[in-house]
Design a protein around this motif. Sequence first.
Motif, mmCIF file in Angstrom:
data_model
loop_
_atom_site.group_PDB
_atom_site.id
_atom_site.type_symbol
_atom_site.label_atom_id
_atom_site.label_comp_id
_atom_site.label_asym_id
_atom_site.label_seq_id
_atom_site.Cartn_x
_atom_site.Cartn_y
_atom_site.Cartn_z
ATOM 1 N N VAL A 1 -12.514 -13.895 4.353
ATOM 2 C CA VAL A 1 -12.242 -15.156 3.588
ATOM 3 C C VAL A 1 -10.608 -15.458 3.668
ATOM 4 C CG1 VAL A 1 -12.831 -15.964 1.243
ATOM 5 C CG2 VAL A 1 -14.545 -14.768 1.975
ATOM 6 N N GLN A 2 -11.033 -16.804 4.272
ATOM 7 C CA GLN A 2 -9.528 -16.821 4.184
ATOM 8 C C GLN A 2 -8.630 -18.251 3.234
ATOM 9 O OE1 GLN A 2 -7.875 -17.585 7.747
ATOM 10 N NE2 GLN A 2 -6.276 -16.932 7.441
ATOM 11 N N ALA A 23 -10.946 -23.136 2.813
ATOM 12 C CA ALA A 23 -11.380 -21.683 2.819
ATOM 13 C C ALA A 23 -12.328 -21.545 3.631
ATOM 14 C CB ALA A 23 -12.164 -22.038 1.931
ATOM 15 N N SER A 24 -11.911 -20.501 4.346
ATOM 16 C CA SER A 24 -13.027 -20.819 5.572
ATOM 17 C C SER A 24 -13.258 -19.012 5.200
ATOM 18 C CB SER A 24 -11.835 -20.590 7.075
ATOM 19 O OG SER A 24 -11.611 -19.308 7.112
ATOM 20 N N GLY A 25 -14.882 -18.696 6.204
ATOM 21 C CA GLY A 25 -15.424 -17.556 6.067
ATOM 22 C C GLY A 25 -15.876 -16.435 4.565
ATOM 23 N N VAL A 26 -16.601 -17.861 4.310
ATOM 24 C CA VAL A 26 -17.317 -18.200 3.166
ATOM 25 C C VAL A 26 -17.366 -19.117 2.858
ATOM 26 C CG1 VAL A 26 -15.884 -18.735 1.651
ATOM 27 C CG2 VAL A 26 -17.261 -17.590 0.634
ATOM 28 N N THR A 27 -19.401 -19.265 2.547
ATOM 29 C CA THR A 27 -20.008 -20.560 1.953
ATOM 30 C C THR A 27 -19.614 -20.871 0.724
ATOM 31 O OG1 THR A 27 -21.840 -19.374 2.565
ATOM 32 C CG2 THR A 27 -22.520 -21.048 1.854
ATOM 33 N N ASN A 76 -15.065 -28.204 3.164
ATOM 34 C CA ASN A 76 -14.256 -26.669 2.622
ATOM 35 C C ASN A 76 -13.107 -26.798 1.793
ATOM 36 O OD1 ASN A 76 -16.949 -25.866 3.250
ATOM 37 N ND2 ASN A 76 -16.341 -24.201 5.134
ATOM 38 N N TYR A 104 -10.076 -13.380 -4.123
ATOM 39 C CA TYR A 104 -9.508 -13.513 -2.999
ATOM 40 C C TYR A 104 -8.388 -14.484 -2.687
ATOM 41 C CZ TYR A 104 -13.172 -11.435 -0.202
ATOM 42 O OH TYR A 104 -13.680 -10.382 0.499
#
Length: 115
Positions: A1-2, A23-27, A76, A104
């Motif tokens: 998660v970023q 956000a990235s790396g997460v739903t 996102n 995070y």
Amino acid sequence: VQLVESGGGLVQPGGSLRLSCAASGVTFSSYGMSWYRQAPGKERELVAVISSDGSSPHSADSMKSRFTISRDNTKNTVYLQMNSLKPEDTAEYYCNSVVVGIGYWGQGTRVTVSS
């Protein structure tokens, strides 16, 4: 998660800023999001939270009339609209999400309110 915040800067008292957190790396649409801030020499404090679908935004009582949290799940991204800024709003602003029990944080974006 970023989580990557942006939008901070120097603004005069009474001015406005809109912070963004991508956000990235997460739903993204599955999780609530929060904004926190930390002023120099002070503890980190909660600014605002929003539910996963954006239906329940909530700002801290001391900021409720000036700060609004929102999100765009298609991008996102979570936002913090800050109006009528005061010198005491000067702080590093962080976005946060708790994903499967793990918190995070982004790297922060600095807001300085000064004439």
